[in-house]
Design a protein around this motif. Structure first.
Motif, mmCIF file in Angstrom:
data_model
loop_
_atom_site.group_PDB
_atom_site.id
_atom_site.type_symbol
_atom_site.label_atom_id
_atom_site.label_comp_id
_atom_site.label_asym_id
_atom_site.label_seq_id
_atom_site.Cartn_x
_atom_site.Cartn_y
_atom_site.Cartn_z
ATOM 1 N N MET A 131 20.835 -3.732 5.192
ATOM 2 C CA MET A 131 20.204 -2.976 4.350
ATOM 3 C C MET A 131 20.875 -1.523 4.420
ATOM 4 O O MET A 131 21.207 -1.012 5.599
ATOM 5 C CB MET A 131 18.727 -2.880 4.548
ATOM 6 N N SER A 132 20.986 -0.595 3.351
ATOM 7 C CA SER A 132 21.204 0.549 3.520
ATOM 8 C C SER A 132 19.997 1.707 3.762
ATOM 9 O O SER A 132 19.018 1.277 3.841
ATOM 10 C CB SER A 132 21.751 1.117 2.183
ATOM 11 N N LYS A 133 20.471 2.567 4.053
ATOM 12 C CA LYS A 133 19.451 3.692 4.439
ATOM 13 C C LYS A 133 18.480 4.006 2.977
ATOM 14 O O LYS A 133 17.223 4.023 3.324
ATOM 15 C CB LYS A 133 19.987 5.255 4.652
ATOM 16 N N GLU A 134 18.941 3.838 1.886
ATOM 17 C CA GLU A 134 18.350 3.993 0.687
ATOM 18 C C GLU A 134 17.249 2.739 0.494
ATOM 19 O O GLU A 134 16.489 2.839 0.223
ATOM 20 C CB GLU A 134 19.318 3.993 -0.566
ATOM 21 N N ASP A 135 17.661 1.612 0.837
ATOM 22 C CA ASP A 135 16.933 0.446 0.945
ATOM 23 C C ASP A 135 15.907 0.756 2.031
ATOM 24 O O ASP A 135 14.571 0.274 1.448
ATOM 25 C CB ASP A 135 17.735 -0.900 1.233
ATOM 26 N N TYR A 136 16.243 1.150 3.016
ATOM 27 C CA TYR A 136 14.996 1.184 4.074
ATOM 28 C C TYR A 136 14.074 2.245 3.631
ATOM 29 O O TYR A 136 12.943 2.009 3.932
ATOM 30 C CB TYR A 136 15.665 1.597 5.252
ATOM 31 N N GLN A 137 14.469 3.293 3.154
ATOM 32 C CA GLN A 137 13.700 4.265 2.454
ATOM 33 C C GLN A 137 12.521 3.818 1.404
ATOM 34 O O GLN A 137 11.324 4.039 1.508
ATOM 35 C CB GLN A 137 14.285 5.524 2.120
ATOM 36 N N LYS A 138 13.176 3.074 0.749
ATOM 37 C CA LYS A 138 12.136 2.504 -0.566
ATOM 38 C C LYS A 138 11.298 1.445 0.151
ATOM 39 O O LYS A 138 10.266 1.575 -0.388
ATOM 40 C CB LYS A 138 13.524 1.798 -1.556
ATOM 41 N N LEU A 139 11.673 0.540 1.016
ATOM 42 C CA LEU A 139 10.974 -0.473 1.448
ATOM 43 C C LEU A 139 9.786 -0.051 2.329
ATOM 44 O O LEU A 139 8.654 -0.475 2.414
ATOM 45 C CB LEU A 139 11.768 -1.505 2.271
ATOM 46 N N SER A 140 10.481 1.429 3.083
ATOM 47 C CA SER A 140 9.212 1.969 3.806
ATOM 48 C C SER A 140 8.039 2.576 2.990
ATOM 49 O O SER A 140 7.081 2.841 3.788
ATOM 50 C CB SER A 140 9.903 3.050 4.564
ATOM 51 N N LYS A 141 8.043 2.900 1.786
ATOM 52 C CA LYS A 141 7.126 3.408 0.894
ATOM 53 C C LYS A 141 6.252 2.113 0.649
ATOM 54 O O LYS A 141 4.922 2.345 0.595
ATOM 55 C CB LYS A 141 7.655 3.819 -0.281
ATOM 56 N N ILE A 142 6.589 0.869 0.926
ATOM 57 C CA ILE A 142 5.827 -0.358 0.800
ATOM 58 C C ILE A 142 4.955 -0.785 1.998
ATOM 59 O O ILE A 142 3.748 -0.887 2.245
ATOM 60 C CB ILE A 142 6.444 -1.561 0.556
ATOM 61 N N ALA A 143 5.757 -0.593 3.111
ATOM 62 C CA ALA A 143 5.372 -1.007 4.735
ATOM 63 C C ALA A 143 6.135 -0.943 5.617
ATOM 64 O O ALA A 143 7.603 -0.358 5.223
ATOM 65 C CB ALA A 143 5.122 -2.646 4.481
ATOM 66 N N PRO A 144 5.841 -0.444 6.904
ATOM 67 C CA PRO A 144 6.794 -0.338 7.975
ATOM 68 C C PRO A 144 7.968 -1.435 7.875
ATOM 69 O O PRO A 144 7.559 -2.552 7.836
ATOM 70 C CB PRO A 144 6.044 -0.446 9.330
ATOM 71 N N VAL A 145 9.164 -0.854 8.106
ATOM 72 C CA VAL A 145 10.221 -1.924 8.068
ATOM 73 C C VAL A 145 11.067 -1.726 9.638
ATOM 74 O O VAL A 145 11.093 -0.662 10.108
ATOM 75 C CB VAL A 145 11.215 -1.265 6.894
ATOM 76 N N ILE A 146 11.381 -3.071 9.720
ATOM 77 C CA ILE A 146 12.049 -3.248 11.021
ATOM 78 C C ILE A 146 13.634 -3.829 10.548
ATOM 79 O O ILE A 146 13.790 -5.023 10.541
ATOM 80 C CB ILE A 146 11.540 -4.419 12.039
ATOM 81 N N PRO A 147 14.584 -2.734 10.636
ATOM 82 C CA PRO A 147 15.897 -3.359 10.240
ATOM 83 C C PRO A 147 16.608 -3.578 11.530
ATOM 84 O O PRO A 147 16.138 -3.800 12.546
ATOM 85 C CB PRO A 147 16.296 -1.898 9.535
ATOM 86 N N TYR A 148 17.803 -3.577 11.382
ATOM 87 C CA TYR A 148 18.888 -3.927 12.524
ATOM 88 C C TYR A 148 18.851 -2.758 13.597
ATOM 89 O O TYR A 148 18.782 -1.513 13.282
ATOM 90 C CB TYR A 148 20.310 -4.030 12.076
ATOM 91 N N LYS A 149 18.844 -3.176 14.667
ATOM 92 C CA LYS A 149 18.822 -2.182 15.678
ATOM 93 C C LYS A 149 20.079 -1.168 15.985
ATOM 94 O O LYS A 149 19.780 0.082 16.284
ATOM 95 C CB LYS A 149 18.634 -3.058 17.316
ATOM 96 N N THR A 150 21.243 -1.619 15.939
ATOM 97 C CA THR A 150 22.472 -0.944 16.044
ATOM 98 C C THR A 150 23.434 -0.941 14.708
ATOM 99 O O THR A 150 23.872 0.248 14.437
ATOM 100 C CB THR A 150 23.257 -1.300 17.356
ATOM 101 N N LYS A 151 23.811 -2.174 14.396
ATOM 102 C CA LYS A 151 24.891 -2.322 13.393
ATOM 103 C C LYS A 151 24.534 -3.335 12.506
ATOM 104 O O LYS A 151 24.060 -4.493 12.959
ATOM 105 C CB LYS A 151 26.121 -2.515 14.111
ATOM 106 N N ALA A 152 24.859 -3.061 11.024
ATOM 107 C CA ALA A 152 24.340 -3.913 10.123
ATOM 108 C C ALA A 152 25.289 -5.347 10.310
ATOM 109 O O ALA A 152 26.178 -5.256 10.858
ATOM 110 C CB ALA A 152 24.795 -3.604 8.686
#
Length: 330
Positions: A131-152
């Motif tokens: 996921m991109s930063k934009e994806d993360y920001q959009k999803l974060s408006k729905i609920a807290p998001v746990i993306p990858y720790k270091t690298k996609a």
């Protein structure tokens, strides 16, 4: 799952919430609120999530392995797909939790934000994703998001399990599952002595264009999984990678002869592809190709998805994978 030569990433659940394991750790429960740092920032989990969503490749396998039925999960996009558009092991896990119509997000062409929001999650798991930063920001408006720790696309199956389990208050249970899975791997690999002290490489080869090919590096869970199965990484791949931190590298077929120290090659395709590879003037120089020491993973098989391992897919596919490797080296 990202694929260099394939497509892009992969009925309603009981709306009263997810089914959770009867066992839990008091220490884990007392950890809220918790702050989780990752590649895209920091995520705060205020309370223990009751409604768990999972997007991206096999992230739903972690809660399922912990006896938690996600209120939404990404559709499978590679390998064998069940009638519910899931991998076989995930479908079976839902059935064990008495969820007969899993809520599946059709996000193979991008996240379905509306469907995810409609499932009302308390947390969105995506430890192995791109996921991109934009994806993360959009999803974060729905609920807290746990993306990858270091690298996609560089999260190992162990890290995926721990990182997805931690916000659920299930880190200790996840660690126990990992130990159990490691013991299973050790037991099963011991049954195949022919695989010991061998080198292996996971490549992406297309018979439609053999001018170049891809090598998955140890930052990619597919290649890293080969090490779990007892194989070592050929020195030639270390040299070709030249310190790359990416999950794969593109190699000109003019350098194919450098892979002389590879005992076993794993790739996606059909067994009938072997002849085309052997006839190619450059690819055919690789000793493993000449000898037919190649595991071809059918794109429509369970193993096509399971070769990118998860805490659930490993026990489901391990026997088949080892048998295919043993046969290829025979």
């Amino acid at each position: 799952m990202k694929k260099v030569l394939t497509s892009a990433l992969l009925g309603a659940l009981v709306l009263t919430g997810c089914t959770s394991s009867p066992t839990s750790s008091k220490a884990s429960t007392d950890a809220y609120p918790m702050t989780i740092t990752h590649a895209l920032g920091k995520t705060v989990i205020k309370n223990k999530p009751q409604r768990v969503a999972a997007v991206g490749w096999e992230n739903g396998d972690t809660p399922l392995a912990l006896n938690i039925a996600p209120v939404g999960i990404s559709r499978s996009n590679y390998g064998k797909e069940t009638k519910h558009h899931l991998h076989s092991w995930a479908d079976e896990a839902f059935k064990k939790l008495k969820v007969n119509k899993p809520n599946v997000y059709d996000d193979t062409d991008g996240f379905d934000y509306e469907a995810i929001a409609d499932s009302h999650p308390d947390v969105i798991l995506a430890a192995y994703s791109g996921m991109s930063k934009e994806d993360y920001q959009k999803l974060s408006k729905i609920a807290p998001v746990i993306p990858y720790k270091t690298k996609a696309w560089s999260t190992s199956w162990r890290a995926q399990t721990i990182e997805n389990a931690t916000p659920l208050g299930k880190k200790k249970e996840a660690q126990a599952l990992i130990k159990k899975t490691e013991a299973l791997i050790a037991k099963k690999t011991a049954q195949y002595p022919k695989l010991k002290n061998k080198t292996a490489a996971f490549l992406s080869l297309s018979t439609a264009n053999l001018s170049s090919f891809y090598i998955y590096l140890n930052n990619d869970p597919r290649a890293a999984y080969l090490k779990d199965l007892g194989f070592t990484t050929p020195n030639s791949i270390h040299k070709l990678a030249n310190g790359s931190k990416d999950f794969s590298i593109t190699v000109s077929s003019e350098k194919a002869n450098q892979l002389s120290d590879v005992d076993l090659i794993v790739t996606y395709g059909k067994k009938s592809d072997l002849k085309a590879l052997q006839k190619d003037a450059l690819i055919g120089q690789i000793p493993a190709i000449k000898a037919g020491h190649v595991v071809f993973i059918e794109p429509s098989s369970d193993l096509a998805a399971g070769a990118t391992p998860s805490i659930l897919s490993i026990p489901y596919n391990l026997d088949h994978y080892l048998k295919a490797m043993n046969k290829a080296l025979s």
